[in-house]
Design an enzyme around this catalytic site. Structure first.
Site: not given
Ligand SMILES: O=C(CO)[C@H](O)[C@H](O)COP(=O)(O)O
Length: 225
Positions: A33, A35, A86-88, A100, A107
């Site tokens: 992602g 981040t 990262g995380a959503d 996301g 992951e």
């Molecule tokens: O789970 C993920 C990918 O599968 C990402 O960690 C999550 O979507 C966050 O993305 P970003 O850092 O672009 O906001």
């Protein structure tokens, strides 16, 4: 600060956090992602201080290799020292929604294999109750409509993420309309549906530490801080 600046700040905070923990034989799990990409770019400067990385997606593996960082297959390691991703969404228990970027299964495997999971996120990802972000569920293609019907029975509205095929050859259903008050229970329940590869709830294996980018600086949070 805009969202990208907050992501950059937490990526830098994660580099500062892991730097003293690195050893010549350290193997790092690396997420996926935007981040995580900031983190990977900064990690290049530390590449002489650890052995290798295991990536949670082909995209991250390519980015890591582009920086000259050795990427290993998880099967060729003896587990991971740290996992940074990262995380959503995150709640106060550091239970997460992820996926996301459609990388949720790898992951989750990388998180499971890691001694410590460092989550990096900007403050827009912090919620009281998980579920405002649609919950990604990876499914075997032939099971897509069956799984969608079962997910509807759990009270959500599954939406097929058209055109997306995961690194594992799976499809993604994004489940809208869930208010997730018992994340561990729901994570187990969804994974019981035949045809589900995994779901994007990280509650059975939550993050150990959250570096949260806020307008007033990066906060370091542990579960229920
Ligand atoms: O789970 C993920 C990918 O599968 C990402 O960690 C999550 O979507 C966050 O993305 P970003 O850092 O672009 O906001």
């Amino acid at each position: 600060m805009n969202q990208d600046q907050l992501k950059l700040a937490v990526a830098q905070a994660a580099l500062d956090y892991i730097a003293p923990k690195l050893a010549a034989n350290s193997v790092l799990g690396i997420g996926t992602g935007s981040t995580a990409n900031f983190f990977i770019d900064g990690l290049a400067a530390l590449k002489s201080q650890f052995k290798s990385a295991v990536a949670s997606s082909e995209a991250s593996a390519k980015r890591l290799r582009g920086h000259g960082i050795l990427v290993q297959d998880l099967n060729d390691t003896n587990g991971l020292d740290l996992y940074i991703d990262g995380a959503d969404e995150t709640n106060a228990n550091l239970e997460l929604i992820k996926g996301g970027g459609a990388a949720l299964t790898r992951e989750k495997i990388v998180a499971a294999a890691a001694k410590e999971f460092v989550c990096i996120a900007d403050e827009s990802k912090q919620v009281e109750t998980l579920g405002q972000f649609p919950l990604p569920v990876e499914v075997i293609p032939m099971a897509r409509e069956y799984v969608a019907r079962e997910l509807s029975r759990l009270g959500g509205t599954p939406i097929y993420r058209e055109g997306v095929i995961t690194d594992n050859g799976g499809l993604i259903l994004d489940v809208e309309g869930l208010s997730i008050t018992a994340p561990c229970e729901l994570e187990r329940q969804i994974n019981q549906i035949t045809g589900v590869i995994t779901n994007g709830l990280f509650a059975l294996r939550p993050a150990d530490i959250l570096l949260l980018g806020t307008a007033s600086g990066v906060k370091t949070l542990k579960a229920s801080d």
